[in-house]
Write a protein that holds these residues in place. Structure first.
Motif, mmCIF file in Angstrom:
data_model
loop_
_atom_site.group_PDB
_atom_site.id
_atom_site.type_symbol
_atom_site.label_atom_id
_atom_site.label_comp_id
_atom_site.label_asym_id
_atom_site.label_seq_id
_atom_site.Cartn_x
_atom_site.Cartn_y
_atom_site.Cartn_z
ATOM 1 N N UNK A 182 41.930 38.184 37.873
ATOM 2 C CA UNK A 182 40.646 39.013 37.790
ATOM 3 C C UNK A 182 39.719 38.326 36.982
ATOM 4 N N UNK A 183 39.952 37.589 35.842
ATOM 5 C CA UNK A 183 39.265 36.834 35.090
ATOM 6 C C UNK A 183 38.521 35.628 35.824
ATOM 7 N N UNK A 184 39.586 35.137 36.677
ATOM 8 C CA UNK A 184 39.050 34.011 37.553
ATOM 9 C C UNK A 184 37.957 34.408 38.513
ATOM 10 N N UNK A 185 38.499 35.462 39.124
ATOM 11 C CA UNK A 185 37.555 36.204 40.324
ATOM 12 C C UNK A 185 36.118 36.300 39.627
ATOM 13 N N UNK A 186 36.163 36.980 38.574
ATOM 14 C CA UNK A 186 34.619 37.320 37.697
ATOM 15 C C UNK A 186 34.149 36.342 37.242
ATOM 16 N N UNK A 187 34.807 35.226 36.680
ATOM 17 C CA UNK A 187 33.959 33.869 36.388
ATOM 18 C C UNK A 187 33.364 33.309 37.609
ATOM 19 N N UNK A 247 42.935 46.555 42.814
ATOM 20 C CA UNK A 247 43.880 45.942 43.331
ATOM 21 C C UNK A 247 44.877 45.176 42.232
ATOM 22 N N UNK A 248 45.969 44.967 42.465
ATOM 23 C CA UNK A 248 46.907 44.220 41.796
ATOM 24 C C UNK A 248 46.974 42.739 41.873
ATOM 25 N N UNK A 249 47.289 42.027 41.048
ATOM 26 C CA UNK A 249 47.098 40.607 41.226
ATOM 27 C C UNK A 249 47.734 40.102 42.381
ATOM 28 N N UNK A 250 49.011 40.388 42.668
ATOM 29 C CA UNK A 250 49.537 39.588 43.796
ATOM 30 C C UNK A 250 48.809 40.121 45.212
ATOM 31 N N UNK A 251 48.398 41.356 45.214
ATOM 32 C CA UNK A 251 47.564 41.768 46.308
ATOM 33 C C UNK A 251 46.073 40.961 46.371
ATOM 34 N N UNK A 252 45.580 40.663 45.574
ATOM 35 C CA UNK A 252 44.316 39.975 45.456
ATOM 36 C C UNK A 252 44.486 38.364 45.957
ATOM 37 N N UNK A 253 45.529 37.966 45.636
ATOM 38 C CA UNK A 253 46.100 36.637 45.879
ATOM 39 C C UNK A 253 46.203 36.335 47.359
ATOM 40 N N UNK A 254 47.187 37.475 47.989
ATOM 41 C CA UNK A 254 47.132 37.293 49.189
ATOM 42 C C UNK A 254 46.030 37.744 50.109
#
Length: 273
Positions: A182-187, A247-254
Protein backbone atom coordinates in the motif's frame (compact mmCIF):
# COMPACT_ATOMS: atom_id res chain seq x y z
CA UNK A 1 -8.94 8.03 -44.39
CA UNK A 2 -12.63 9.10 -44.31
CA UNK A 3 -15.02 8.07 -41.54
CA UNK A 4 -18.80 8.22 -41.32
CA UNK A 5 -20.49 9.69 -38.25
CA UNK A 6 -21.26 6.25 -36.76
CA UNK A 7 -17.58 5.27 -36.80
CA UNK A 8 -16.49 8.58 -35.30
CA UNK A 9 -19.01 8.24 -32.46
CA UNK A 10 -17.92 4.66 -31.79
CA UNK A 11 -14.27 5.76 -31.62
CA UNK A 12 -15.16 8.61 -29.27
CA UNK A 13 -17.09 6.20 -27.06
CA UNK A 14 -14.11 3.82 -26.95
CA UNK A 15 -11.79 6.60 -25.83
CA UNK A 16 -14.23 7.76 -23.15
CA UNK A 17 -14.54 4.24 -21.73
CA UNK A 18 -10.77 3.81 -21.88
CA UNK A 19 -10.38 7.08 -20.01
CA UNK A 20 -12.56 5.72 -17.20
CA UNK A 21 -10.35 2.63 -16.96
CA UNK A 22 -7.19 4.75 -16.98
CA UNK A 23 -8.40 6.90 -14.09
CA UNK A 24 -9.52 3.95 -11.98
CA UNK A 25 -6.20 2.14 -12.48
CA UNK A 26 -4.26 5.29 -11.62
CA UNK A 27 -5.79 5.23 -8.17
CA UNK A 28 -5.90 1.45 -7.71
CA UNK A 29 -2.31 0.59 -8.63
CA UNK A 30 -0.57 3.93 -8.15
CA UNK A 31 0.14 4.00 -11.88
CA UNK A 32 -0.77 6.71 -14.33
CA UNK A 33 -2.75 4.28 -16.44
CA UNK A 34 -0.32 4.31 -19.37
CA UNK A 35 -0.36 0.53 -19.62
CA UNK A 36 -4.02 0.90 -20.60
CA UNK A 37 -3.99 4.17 -22.54
CA UNK A 38 -0.94 3.35 -24.70
CA UNK A 39 -2.38 0.19 -26.33
CA UNK A 40 -5.86 1.74 -26.64
CA UNK A 41 -4.51 4.90 -28.26
CA UNK A 42 -2.28 2.78 -30.50
CA UNK A 43 -5.31 0.90 -31.85
CA UNK A 44 -7.38 4.08 -32.17
CA UNK A 45 -4.66 5.82 -34.15
CA UNK A 46 -4.48 2.76 -36.39
CA UNK A 47 -8.20 3.07 -37.14
CA UNK A 48 -7.60 6.69 -38.06
CA UNK A 49 -4.96 5.62 -40.59
CA UNK A 50 -2.04 7.36 -38.89
CA UNK A 51 1.36 6.35 -40.27
CA UNK A 52 3.00 3.42 -38.45
CA UNK A 53 6.27 5.35 -38.14
CA UNK A 54 4.67 7.81 -35.68
CA UNK A 55 1.74 5.77 -34.35
CA UNK A 56 3.47 4.25 -31.32
CA UNK A 57 5.37 7.35 -30.11
CA UNK A 58 2.17 9.39 -30.60
CA UNK A 59 0.36 6.92 -28.32
CA UNK A 60 3.17 7.14 -25.76
CA UNK A 61 3.29 10.95 -25.78
CA UNK A 62 -0.48 11.32 -25.56
CA UNK A 63 -0.52 8.82 -22.70
CA UNK A 64 2.04 10.86 -20.77
CA UNK A 65 -0.06 14.00 -21.25
CA UNK A 66 -3.15 12.16 -20.02
CA UNK A 67 -1.27 10.92 -16.95
CA UNK A 68 -0.62 14.48 -15.72
CA UNK A 69 -4.08 15.19 -14.23
CA UNK A 70 -4.80 11.59 -13.16
CA UNK A 71 -1.46 11.31 -11.37
CA UNK A 72 -1.98 14.64 -9.63
CA UNK A 73 -5.36 13.52 -8.34
CA UNK A 74 -4.14 10.04 -7.42
CA UNK A 75 -1.11 11.42 -5.56
CA UNK A 76 -3.29 13.90 -3.71
CA UNK A 77 -5.63 11.14 -2.59
CA UNK A 78 -2.82 8.97 -1.27
CA UNK A 79 -1.06 11.96 0.32
CA UNK A 80 -4.17 12.91 2.25
CA UNK A 81 -4.20 9.37 3.66
CA UNK A 82 -0.57 9.81 4.79
CA UNK A 83 0.58 6.85 2.71
CA UNK A 84 3.30 8.42 0.50
CA UNK A 85 6.98 7.96 1.40
CA UNK A 86 7.99 11.60 0.96
CA UNK A 87 11.76 11.18 1.72
CA UNK A 88 12.03 8.63 -1.11
CA UNK A 89 10.04 10.86 -3.45
CA UNK A 90 12.32 13.83 -2.76
CA UNK A 91 15.42 11.70 -3.30
CA UNK A 92 14.12 10.52 -6.66
CA UNK A 93 12.97 13.90 -7.99
CA UNK A 94 16.05 15.08 -9.93
CA UNK A 95 17.24 11.63 -11.12
CA UNK A 96 13.76 10.93 -12.49
CA UNK A 97 13.76 14.26 -14.33
CA UNK A 98 17.16 13.44 -15.87
CA UNK A 99 15.92 10.02 -16.99
CA UNK A 100 12.76 11.46 -18.53
CA UNK A 101 14.74 14.02 -20.54
CA UNK A 102 17.10 11.33 -21.83
CA UNK A 103 14.18 9.10 -22.81
CA UNK A 104 12.43 11.93 -24.64
CA UNK A 105 15.58 12.65 -26.69
CA UNK A 106 15.91 8.99 -27.67
CA UNK A 107 12.19 8.84 -28.53
CA UNK A 108 12.73 11.26 -31.41
CA UNK A 109 15.09 8.85 -33.18
CA UNK A 110 13.78 5.39 -32.16
CA UNK A 111 11.84 2.91 -34.30
CA UNK A 112 8.34 1.88 -33.07
CA UNK A 113 9.47 -1.61 -31.99
CA UNK A 114 11.84 -0.08 -29.42
CA UNK A 115 8.91 1.36 -27.45
CA UNK A 116 7.05 -1.96 -27.53
CA UNK A 117 10.09 -4.01 -26.50
CA UNK A 118 10.81 -1.77 -23.51
CA UNK A 119 7.15 -2.00 -22.53
CA UNK A 120 7.17 -5.81 -22.65
CA UNK A 121 10.49 -6.20 -20.84
CA UNK A 122 9.70 -3.97 -17.88
CA UNK A 123 6.04 -4.86 -17.46
CA UNK A 124 6.83 -8.57 -17.79
CA UNK A 125 9.33 -8.51 -14.93
CA UNK A 126 6.96 -6.52 -12.75
CA UNK A 127 4.03 -8.83 -13.44
CA UNK A 128 6.04 -11.95 -12.51
CA UNK A 129 7.10 -10.29 -9.28
CA UNK A 130 3.56 -9.41 -8.36
CA UNK A 131 2.13 -12.81 -9.25
CA UNK A 132 4.77 -14.60 -7.17
CA UNK A 133 3.93 -12.50 -4.15
CA UNK A 134 5.98 -11.03 -1.35
CA UNK A 135 8.49 -13.90 -1.27
CA UNK A 136 10.64 -12.20 -3.93
CA UNK A 137 12.66 -9.59 -2.04
CA UNK A 138 16.33 -8.63 -2.00
CA UNK A 139 16.45 -6.71 1.29
CA UNK A 140 14.25 -5.60 4.15
CA UNK A 141 15.12 -1.91 3.76
CA UNK A 142 15.79 0.55 0.94
CA UNK A 143 19.45 0.92 -0.22
CA UNK A 144 21.62 4.02 0.18
CA UNK A 145 21.08 7.36 -1.51
CA UNK A 146 23.47 6.67 -4.42
CA UNK A 147 21.74 3.48 -5.53
CA UNK A 148 18.33 5.04 -4.99
CA UNK A 149 19.29 7.90 -7.33
CA UNK A 150 20.29 5.36 -10.00
CA UNK A 151 16.94 3.69 -9.55
CA UNK A 152 15.25 7.06 -9.99
CA UNK A 153 17.07 7.75 -13.26
CA UNK A 154 16.13 4.29 -14.57
CA UNK A 155 12.49 4.82 -13.59
CA UNK A 156 12.35 8.12 -15.46
CA UNK A 157 14.15 6.81 -18.55
CA UNK A 158 12.16 3.58 -19.00
CA UNK A 159 8.83 5.16 -18.12
CA UNK A 160 9.26 7.90 -20.71
CA UNK A 161 9.76 5.24 -23.41
CA UNK A 162 6.78 3.21 -22.17
CA UNK A 163 4.36 6.10 -21.79
CA UNK A 164 3.61 5.22 -18.18
CA UNK A 165 3.72 7.18 -14.96
CA UNK A 166 6.45 4.98 -13.47
CA UNK A 167 4.17 3.17 -11.04
CA UNK A 168 4.95 -0.28 -12.44
CA UNK A 169 8.72 0.17 -12.07
CA UNK A 170 8.72 2.03 -8.76
CA UNK A 171 6.28 -0.51 -7.32
CA UNK A 172 8.73 -3.27 -8.26
CA UNK A 173 11.74 -1.51 -6.73
CA UNK A 174 10.01 -0.55 -3.51
CA UNK A 175 8.50 -4.01 -3.08
CA UNK A 176 11.85 -5.72 -3.66
CA UNK A 177 13.23 -3.77 -0.72
CA UNK A 178 10.47 -4.65 1.68
CA UNK A 179 8.16 -1.65 1.30
CA UNK A 180 4.53 -2.61 2.09
CA UNK A 181 2.39 -2.76 -1.04
CA UNK A 182 0.00 0.00 0.00
CA UNK A 183 2.90 2.39 0.74
CA UNK A 184 4.61 1.40 -2.52
CA UNK A 185 1.40 2.07 -4.47
CA UNK A 186 0.93 5.46 -2.81
CA UNK A 187 4.55 6.53 -3.40
CA UNK A 188 4.30 5.41 -7.02
CA UNK A 189 1.39 7.80 -7.47
CA UNK A 190 3.78 10.61 -6.55
CA UNK A 191 6.34 9.26 -9.01
CA UNK A 192 3.69 9.60 -11.72
CA UNK A 193 3.57 13.34 -11.16
CA UNK A 194 7.36 13.63 -11.45
CA UNK A 195 7.39 11.72 -14.75
CA UNK A 196 4.25 12.78 -16.59
CA UNK A 197 4.73 16.55 -16.67
CA UNK A 198 8.29 16.70 -18.07
CA UNK A 199 7.57 13.58 -20.14
CA UNK A 200 4.61 15.13 -21.94
CA UNK A 201 6.58 18.31 -22.61
CA UNK A 202 9.52 16.25 -23.86
CA UNK A 203 7.35 14.35 -26.34
CA UNK A 204 5.94 17.58 -27.73
CA UNK A 205 9.49 18.59 -28.67
CA UNK A 206 10.51 15.04 -29.69
CA UNK A 207 7.77 14.86 -32.32
CA UNK A 208 7.80 18.48 -33.45
CA UNK A 209 7.96 18.67 -37.24
CA UNK A 210 7.73 14.89 -37.77
CA UNK A 211 5.99 13.80 -40.97
CA UNK A 212 2.83 11.70 -40.79
CA UNK A 213 1.34 13.23 -37.65
CA UNK A 214 -2.39 14.14 -37.60
CA UNK A 215 -3.43 17.83 -37.73
CA UNK A 216 -4.42 17.90 -34.05
CA UNK A 217 -1.00 16.73 -32.84
CA UNK A 218 1.44 18.89 -30.87
CA UNK A 219 4.58 16.92 -31.52
CA UNK A 220 3.87 13.41 -30.23
CA UNK A 221 0.80 14.50 -28.22
CA UNK A 222 -2.68 14.15 -29.77
CA UNK A 223 -5.00 16.88 -28.57
CA UNK A 224 -8.09 14.88 -29.64
CA UNK A 225 -7.04 11.77 -27.73
CA UNK A 226 -6.20 13.84 -24.68
CA UNK A 227 -9.50 15.72 -24.62
CA UNK A 228 -11.67 12.64 -25.17
CA UNK A 229 -10.03 10.49 -22.50
CA UNK A 230 -9.39 13.16 -19.89
CA UNK A 231 -12.91 13.72 -18.46
CA UNK A 232 -13.70 10.13 -17.48
CA UNK A 233 -10.15 9.36 -16.33
CA UNK A 234 -10.18 12.33 -13.99
CA UNK A 235 -13.58 11.43 -12.55
CA UNK A 236 -12.77 7.78 -11.79
CA UNK A 237 -9.34 8.15 -10.12
CA UNK A 238 -10.90 8.67 -6.67
CA UNK A 239 -12.71 5.33 -6.93
CA UNK A 240 -9.42 3.58 -7.64
CA UNK A 241 -7.80 5.12 -4.56
CA UNK A 242 -10.74 4.01 -2.43
CA UNK A 243 -10.60 0.49 -3.84
CA UNK A 244 -6.83 0.20 -3.24
CA UNK A 245 -7.21 0.93 0.45
CA UNK A 246 -10.08 -1.55 0.70
CA UNK A 247 -8.13 -4.51 -0.71
CA UNK A 248 -5.75 -6.84 1.04
CA UNK A 249 -2.05 -6.95 0.22
CA UNK A 250 -2.15 -10.21 -1.76
CA UNK A 251 -5.29 -9.23 -3.63
CA UNK A 252 -3.67 -6.01 -4.82
CA UNK A 253 -0.51 -7.86 -5.91
CA UNK A 254 -2.45 -10.44 -7.93
CA UNK A 255 -4.62 -7.86 -9.65
CA UNK A 256 -1.62 -5.74 -10.58
CA UNK A 257 0.34 -8.76 -11.87
CA UNK A 258 -2.52 -10.09 -14.03
CA UNK A 259 -3.18 -6.66 -15.43
CA UNK A 260 0.43 -6.16 -16.52
CA UNK A 261 0.76 -9.67 -17.97
CA UNK A 262 -2.26 -9.04 -20.20
CA UNK A 263 -0.68 -5.87 -21.56
CA UNK A 264 2.63 -7.67 -22.24
CA UNK A 265 0.90 -10.39 -24.25
CA UNK A 266 -0.89 -7.75 -26.30
CA UNK A 267 2.31 -6.01 -27.38
CA UNK A 268 4.19 -9.27 -27.94
CA UNK A 269 1.46 -10.33 -30.35
CA UNK A 270 1.77 -6.99 -32.14
CA UNK A 271 5.54 -7.39 -32.60
CA UNK A 272 5.32 -10.99 -33.82
CA UNK A 273 2.27 -10.52 -36.06
Amino acid sequence: MPFDMETVLALAGLLLVAGAAVGFLAGLFGVGGGAVSVPVLYEAFGLLGIDDSVRMPLAVGTSLALIVPTSLQSARGHYLRGAIDMPTLRLWAFPILFGVIAGSVIARYSDPWVFKLVFIGVAGVVSVRMLRGSGWTVASALPGAGIMRLFGAAIGFLSSLMGIGGGAISNLILSLFGTPIHRAVATSAGVGVLISIPGAIGYVFAGWGKAGLPPDAFGYVSLLGFLLMLPTSFLTTRFGVRAAHGLGKRQLELLFGLFLMTVCLRFLYDILA
